[in-house]
Every structure is written in structure tokens, then in C-alpha cells.
Design a protein around this motif. Structure first.
Motif, PDB file in Angstrom:
ATOM      1  N   LEU A   1       2.308   1.782  -3.450  1.00  0.00           N
ATOM      2  CA  LEU A   1       1.245   2.203  -4.354  1.00  0.00           C
ATOM      3  C   LEU A   1       0.945   3.691  -4.178  1.00  0.00           C
ATOM      4  CD1 LEU A   1      -0.888   1.450  -6.460  1.00  0.00           C
ATOM      5  CD2 LEU A   1      -2.426   0.834  -4.574  1.00  0.00           C
ATOM      6  N   PHE A   2       0.857   4.150  -2.910  1.00  0.00           N
ATOM      7  CA  PHE A   2       0.600   5.574  -2.650  1.00  0.00           C
ATOM      8  C   PHE A   2       1.747   6.447  -3.189  1.00  0.00           C
ATOM      9  CE2 PHE A   2      -2.169   4.255   1.183  1.00  0.00           C
ATOM     10  CZ  PHE A   2      -3.294   4.189   0.362  1.00  0.00           C
TER      11      PHE A   2
ATOM     12  N   LEU B   1       1.471   6.686  -6.940  1.00  0.00           N
ATOM     13  CA  LEU B   1       0.334   7.541  -7.265  1.00  0.00           C
ATOM     14  C   LEU B   1       0.701   9.017  -7.083  1.00  0.00           C
ATOM     15  CD1 LEU B   1      -2.635   7.697  -8.072  1.00  0.00           C
ATOM     16  CD2 LEU B   1      -3.251   7.514  -5.663  1.00  0.00           C
ATOM     17  N   GLY B   2       1.465   9.322  -6.001  1.00  0.00           N
ATOM     18  CA  GLY B   2       1.897  10.704  -5.782  1.00  0.00           C
ATOM     19  C   GLY B   2       2.818  11.191  -6.895  1.00  0.00           C
TER      20      GLY B   2
ATOM     21  N   GLN C   1       0.833  -1.210   0.000  1.00  0.00           N
ATOM     22  CA  GLN C   1       0.000   0.000   0.000  1.00  0.00           C
ATOM     23  C   GLN C   1       0.865   1.257   0.000  1.00  0.00           C
ATOM     24  OE1 GLN C   1      -2.633  -0.361   3.325  1.00  0.00           O
ATOM     25  NE2 GLN C   1      -3.971  -1.913   2.348  1.00  0.00           N
ATOM     26  N   LYS C   2       1.951   1.244   0.772  1.00  0.00           N
ATOM     27  CA  LYS C   2       2.835   2.411   0.800  1.00  0.00           C
ATOM     28  C   LYS C   2       3.458   2.675  -0.568  1.00  0.00           C
ATOM     29  CE  LYS C   2       4.062   2.038   5.704  1.00  0.00           C
ATOM     30  NZ  LYS C   2       5.178   1.854   6.666  1.00  0.00           N
TER      31      LYS C   2
END
Length: 256
Positions: A40-41, A44-45, A37-38
Motif C-alpha cells: 500500500l505504501f 501511494l509513493g 501495508q508495504k
């Protein structure tokens, strides 16, 4: 106690205090999920940041193309737009540019360099075998003066100095020396710059032609100072052929 029978034996429970404690393994899948999840974030950023930068660049490009579209085919307008863009890039204003340009000398404006060209005279015989010239044939008298067969340099620099004479060597095998001389205020005697020899090639003067004309040409580059004097000498000035176009003395500056 039941009737007519024996009671069941009592149950006995034993607690082993020496038994080792076996820990239950943690769930590894949950830790990997959190790490994913980290990442992926983060991706995305970065994607959002790239979109913002691309949008800003497109906006700048649109602004520049819009200014050219307003100019159309008007070339002065296009040049003005380009000039304004250059000023914004290097941080200089139009007033600063005008001040700089006003201090610069236009490339087509050049200083006239000194030169002189003297032609032969009908009376070329001077004192001490110095050849006299027609002063009226001098092309330029600025910074180079003429006096009594001598060119007087008024501006220091490197000069191309030359002289051409036509000599009548008929009926005489004695060599005639053609020289370019210089006198300078820093020296007490004349300085020989160039020298050439002309004479009849036959040992017997009777074999020479009735009028055997030989041409002698001297040229070189010299550093001349102010008030230096350049002149031509002949060992026998009487042998100089009276030809205005065949005899000359000149000098012109090639470098200050």
C-alpha cells in the motif's frame, strides 16, 4: 485425623518427563497484514510521484502557451518563439546559425553552365570538308570559343552535342555523309562521334525532284575535356542548303 473416621488418601501428582512439547502455531494473519501495508505504501509513493511529474509537464506546457498568447496574431513573434525553442533543443545559438547560413550558397544562386549555338553561314565551305558557321549567332562564348568552324571547349564536363543540316540531294544518288568530329590534345587524329547518311532514294537521278531537300540531325552526350574541338564535316559541302535556320551546331554542359 478426623474423629470417628479415616483420613482421605493423600493426592499423588505424577510428572511425565518424556512428554513431547507441542508448539503453538504463529499468527499468519499478522504477517500478511504487514506485507499488505508495504504494498500500500509503495502504491501511494508511485501515485505521489505521478502527480508531481504530471504537474511539471503541465507547467512546461503552460509556459509555452503563455509565450504564444503574448504574441497574439503577430506572425514574426511566433516565428521568433519557434526559433528560440529550436535553439534550446539542439543547443545551437543564433550566432552559430548565422555563421552556418553565411557559409551556405543560396539555393537560387546557380552557376551558369557553358553553352553555344551556331547557325548556318552564307559561306559554309571550309578546309577538309569542315562546315563553317556564323560566329555572330553564337549565344554564349564563355568557356566555349569558336574558331574556323570549331567549338573549343574550355571547361571539362559532360556535354550534349548536336548538329542539324539541310542537304540538296537532287540529281545525285551519291550518299552525303554528315559527321560530328572531335579533336583532342590527347590523340593525334580526328575522332568520329556521330554519323548520318543522306541521298536521293531513286536509283535514277532523273527521277529525283528538281530540288530534293533532306534534313539530317545528329545528337549525343559526350565527356569533353579542356581544349577539345567539336566540328561538323560533310562529304560534299557544296550540297549544303543555304539556310541559316536549317543548319546549326551546338553544345551545352549537362553535368560537370
Amino acid at each position: 485425623m478426623a474423629e470417628g473416621g479415616t483420613a482421605p488418601p493423600p493426592q499423588v501428582f505424577v510428572v511425565d518427563t518424556q512428554a513431547s512439547y507441542i508448539s503453538t502455531p504463529r499468527d499468519k494473519k499478522s504477517s500478511w497484514a504487514r506485507a499488505g501495508q508495504k504494498i500500500l505504501f509503495l502504491l501511494l509513493g508511485l501515485l505521489v510521484l505521478g502527480v508531481l511529474v504530471e504537474g511539471y509537464l503541465i507547467y512546461i506546457l503552460y509556459q509555452r502557451t503563455a509565450s504564444f498568447s503574448h504574441c497574439g496574431s503577430n506572425m514574426p513573434c511566433r516565428n521568433l518563439t519557434h526559433t528560440l525553442g529550436s535553439e534550446n533543443q539542439d543547443g545551437r545559438t543564433s550566432s552559430q546559425r548565422q555563421t552556418k547560413e553565411s557559409n551556405e550558397i543560396p539555393p537560387h544562386v546557380t552557376k551558369k553552365r557553358p553553352f553555344a549555338h551556331l547557325l548556318g553561314s552564307e559561306h559554309p565551305v571550309g578546309d577538309n570538308n569542315v562546315v563553317l558557321w556564323n560566329s555572330l549567332a553564337q549565344h554564349d562564348s564563355v568557356n566555349i570559343e569558336y574558331n574556323n568552324g570549331r567549338l573549343i571547349i574550355k571547361e571539362e564536363g559532360h556535354y550534349y552535342v548536336y548538329s542539324r543540316v539541310e542537304l540538296d540531294v537532287s540529281k545525285d544518288t551519291t550518299p552525303i555523309f554528315h559527321k560530328i568530329m572531335k579533336t583532342s590534345s590527347g590523340y593525334g587524329k580526328e575522332i568520329e562521334l556521330l554519323k548520318a547518311t543522306s541521298h536521293c532514294v531513286h536509283k535514277n537521278p532523273a527521277n529525283c525532284a528538281a530540288e530534293d531537300i533532306r534534313s539530317s540531325f545528329l545528337a549525343g552526350i559526350f565527356h569533353l575535356q579542356e581544349d577539345d574541338k567539336i566540328f561538323v564535316t560533310l562529304s560534299n559541302v557544296e550540297k549544303l542548303h543555304r539556310s541559316a535556320n536549317g543548319n546549326s551546331l551546338g553544345a551545352f554542359m549537362i553535368e560537370p
